[in-house]
Design a protein around this motif. Structure first.
Motif, short mmCIF file in Angstrom:
data_model
loop_
_atom_site.label_atom_id
_atom_site.label_comp_id
_atom_site.label_asym_id
_atom_site.label_seq_id
_atom_site.Cartn_x
_atom_site.Cartn_y
_atom_site.Cartn_z
N ASN A 58 42.30 46.83 35.60
CA ASN A 58 43.67 47.20 35.21
C ASN A 58 43.82 48.67 34.91
O ASN A 58 44.73 49.33 35.42
N GLU A 59 42.95 49.20 34.05
CA GLU A 59 43.17 50.57 33.61
C GLU A 59 42.65 51.60 34.60
O GLU A 59 42.68 52.79 34.32
N GLN A 60 42.19 51.16 35.75
CA GLN A 60 41.73 52.08 36.77
C GLN A 60 42.83 52.50 37.72
O GLN A 60 42.68 53.45 38.48
N PRO A 76 53.48 50.88 32.13
CA PRO A 76 52.93 50.05 31.06
C PRO A 76 53.78 48.80 30.83
O PRO A 76 55.02 48.85 30.93
N TYR A 93 48.69 41.18 30.68
CA TYR A 93 48.04 41.54 31.94
C TYR A 93 47.07 40.43 32.37
O TYR A 93 47.01 40.06 33.53
N ILE A 100 48.71 52.36 34.89
CA ILE A 100 48.77 53.33 33.79
C ILE A 100 50.19 53.85 33.62
O ILE A 100 50.65 54.08 32.49
N CYS A 136 40.09 51.04 42.11
CA CYS A 136 39.77 49.76 41.48
C CYS A 136 38.49 49.17 42.06
O CYS A 136 37.67 48.59 41.34
N THR A 171 48.90 45.39 38.38
CA THR A 171 47.45 45.38 38.20
C THR A 171 46.76 45.02 39.52
O THR A 171 47.26 44.17 40.27
N ARG A 183 34.15 53.50 28.68
CA ARG A 183 35.22 53.62 27.68
C ARG A 183 35.26 52.44 26.72
O ARG A 183 35.79 52.55 25.63
N HIS A 184 34.74 51.30 27.14
CA HIS A 184 34.79 50.10 26.29
C HIS A 184 33.40 49.49 26.17
O HIS A 184 33.15 48.40 26.70
N SER A 210 35.24 51.89 33.11
CA SER A 210 35.69 51.00 32.04
C SER A 210 34.58 50.68 31.06
O SER A 210 34.81 50.57 29.86
#
Lengths: 222, 442
Positions: free
Chosen positions: B38-40, B48, A140, B45, B109, B54, A76-77, A73
């Motif tokens: 979250n995006e892991q 959505p 989220y 993914i 994660c 999450t 990417r960010h 992460s």
């Protein structure tokens, strides 16, 4: 020498010491409580002792915060990582300043130092506002946020702003509010998610020790 | 006044306080709710807009119990920190849906959490709590029962197991016209005791047959045990520490009984992790018999010249899927790659790979929980995209669960690929020597 009223003198000195002692006692009790739980260990010998082991894995894990390329992460960010750095650097320096103002005011006497601190604190407050907006607007983050999460951010935003105002070390009101906020912060953190910094070294140590022992840490390639 | 609690909820709360380890406590306490996890997660993914997938949300479903009973603020002012206990069986069902149906314990994660929160560890703990009060998904409960009662997850009887080995042996003797071809059973003092996934006996003996072929032509002094041959572990998936300890113990006992010098394991991610790393911890015994994956065994055979291979026999583009357990919990990363480079001509990585690979979606016992299949297959979208991007025709993996998981992904997303294990590729590349091998010294 900067003059202080009795109230400010109390807030700068005795109040901070009381709050710090309170926080330290509670943290000591927390650590003692954590240590009462049994720690899992690996019985088998390390996977590849010539390349890595538990100690090396633990070191890698502890330093991960300073190695953004090791976490997907962060790669990417980078902007989010930069925000993290600004925010936490400001926390550390604001705490340091709470000691410097009453006990070593020469450390923050130079105008360049003051300006640098103020820029950092204002930037951190801005990061805090961005984070607050994000936590409120992002579904989220909203789903995992409790009142403590929001309050912690709001409190820190105000703390940073008053840290910026207190940094020049003159002006009674701003310094008084800054020190009252600092004392409140110290008393509040053991009951808040802000105390994640207390658990950080433990969580990273144990994860890193296990993954180093098993040959996962340090991470290779991607 | 607190609401009355159901019997199961009460027992679960009491059990939680006994099962917490220091690592779990710091993981449960350290979350900063930053949302970086979250995006892991492949579930996030691929779903959505649904925050209930999450990692932090799933963790909080367990964390709120911990806070309600063990955290100062959570006990004094629960609403302030999101603490909440469980009171009803319906709430336990909701928890079951999360810990079994929304997480494969892949640990992606965990490795991407800035704080080092290890969700997989306390998710497994939560599974164990639910198992303790009898709230397991039916499929997992059935297989666990079979493993308890028969010692293997597919309830293969000893007679069926031995008969399968016998006819495989006969088949190989006939194939290679070599009466010395053996699949030894209970041979004392062997250098290698080979353990397998019961799937290889019940559904697809091809990999067992190929392993036997490789051992034979490497001149290996090997055996299979008549008991303690199942290296899989459903206690690993269910969080049942008693079952988790009992199953590897049978394998360790078999190795000690036979005096085997090394335990070699079939390609199975959770089985490898369970036998090599977690089993001794669960069983509270240090295992002195070295243990290795057959991937490492085959690599050593090729490196040392004990077997010779012709890589041109595997000339389709091949990619490699890192099993979560092997990559993120066991560090078995480079050996499969080195072997693949020796046995095929066109090996290409998928991205991300190694410890950052995405789960096949078949792990954590997911394949035995059909009630969550549609959710699982939707979560596989990112995996399908990963596979497709490689342009490979074959995906190799070192895990039986991953084989099934990837087959489901390929079928569901209509990919033009097949799934193999490294033993299949090695056997395909194997150059059969003209004269029978000599079995290495005992």
């Amino acid at each position: 020498m900067v003059s202080t009223s009795p109230l400010l003198h109390f807030a700068e000195n005795d109040l901070q010491l009381i709050a710090l002692s309170f926080m330290s006692i509670l943290y000591a009790l927390k650590i003692r409580w954590v240590l009462r739980f049994p720690a899992s260990t690996d019985r088998q010998p390390p996977a590849n002792p010539s390349l890595t082991d538990g100690a090396r894995g633990a070191r890698y894990s502890l330093l991960a915060v300073a190695m953004p390329w090791t976490i997907g992460s962060n790669r990417r960010h980078p902007l989010l990582y930069a925000q993290f750095v600004i925010f936490h650097l400001a926390v550390a320096l604001s705490i340091a300043m709470s000691f410097a103002i009453p006990y070593a005011p020469r450390w923050i006497a130079g105008s360049m130092v003051v300006v640098a601190l103020q820029v950092l604190f204002v930037a951190a407050a801005a990061v805090g506002i961005v984070r607050l907006i994000r936590r409120t607007a992002d579904p989220y983050l909203r789903a995992i946020s409790s009142p403590d999460d929001y309050f912690a951010l709001i409190m820190l935003i105000f703390w940073f702003l008053f840290a910026a105002l207190a940094a020049p070390n003159h002006g009674e009101t701003c310094r008084l509010i800054y020190f009252l906020l600092t004392a409140f912060f110290l008393v509040y953190v053991p009951f808040s998610k802000i105390s994640h910094y207390l658990y950080y070294p433990l969580a990273r140590w144990y994860l890193g020790r296990t993954l180093g022992h098993r040959g996962v840490y340090p991470l290779k390639g991607a | 006044m607190a609401s009355p609690r159901s019997y199961k909820a009460q027992k679960l709360i009491e059990r939680m306080q006994q099962k917490l380890t220091r690592q779990m406590v710091v993981s449960l306490s350290a979350c900063a709710h930053c949302g970086i996890c979250n995006e892991q997660c492949h579930y996030v993914i691929s779903h959505p807009g649904d925050p209930t997938y999450t990692p932090a949300y799933k963790a909080d479903c367990i964390r709120k119990l911990f806070k309600a009973h063990l955290d100062w603020t959570g006990r004094a002012v629960p609403w302030w920190v999101g603490a909440r206990s469980v009171y009803t069986d319906a709430e336990l069902e909701q928890l079951k849906d999360v810990v079994f149906g929304k997480c494969t314990n892949c640990r992606r994660c965990s490795l991407n959490c800035p704080m080092g929160v290890d969700l997989a560890t306390f998710n497994r703990m939560a599974r164990g709590l639910l198992a303790y009060v009898g709230m397991l998904p039916e499929g997992l409960a059935h297989v666990s029962k079979d493993q308890w009662e028969t010692g293997n997850q597919m309830a293969v009887s000893p007679e069926d197991y031995l008969e399968t080995l016998e006819w495989l042996e006969e088949d190989l003797q006939s194939t290679y016209n070599d009466p010395s071809f053996r699949i030894p059973v209970d041979k004392p003092g062997a250098d290698v005791m080979y353990t397998i996934n019961p799937r290889e006996v019940k559904f697809d003996p091809r990999s067992l047959s190929q392993a036997a072929t490789i051992f034979h032509f490497a001149g290996e002094n090997w055996t299979m045990p008549s008991e303690g041959w199942d290296m899989t572990n459903f206690g690993f998936f269910t969080g049942d520490d008693d079952l988790a300890a009992a199953l590897p113990s049978r394998v360790y006992d078999a190795a000690e009984r036979l005096g085997a010098k090394k335990i070699v394991m079939t390609e199975c991610g959770h089985g490898y992790r369970s036998l090599k790393w977690e089993g001794p911890n669960w069983a509270k015994r240090t295992v002195h018999t070295p243990m290795e994956s057959i991937v490492v065994t085959m690599l050593n055979y090729v490196r040392s010249g004990r077997i010779r291979v012709d890589k041109t026999r595997n000339n389709l583009p091949i990619t490699y899927h890192d099993s979560c357990n092997l990559a993120r919990s066991c560090g078995l990363l480079e050996e499969p790659r080195e072997l693949l480079r020796l046995i095929c001509t066109d090996f290409r990585e998928m991205y991300p790979n190694r410890a950052e690979n995405y789960c096949c979606t078949g792990g954590g016992g997911a394949l035995m929980m059909p009630e969550y299949s549609s959710r699982r297959l939707q979560s596989a979208k990112v995996k399908a995209e990963q596979l497709q991007a490689t342009g490979a025709k074959i995906v190799a993996t070192s895990c039986h669960n991953c084989v099934e998981g990837l087959l489901d992904v390929i079928s569901h997303y209509q990919l033009d690929m097949e799934v193999v294990q490294l033993v299949n590729l090695t056997a395909n590349a194997l150059i059969v020597p003209e004269s029978p091998p000599r079995i290495s010294a005992q």
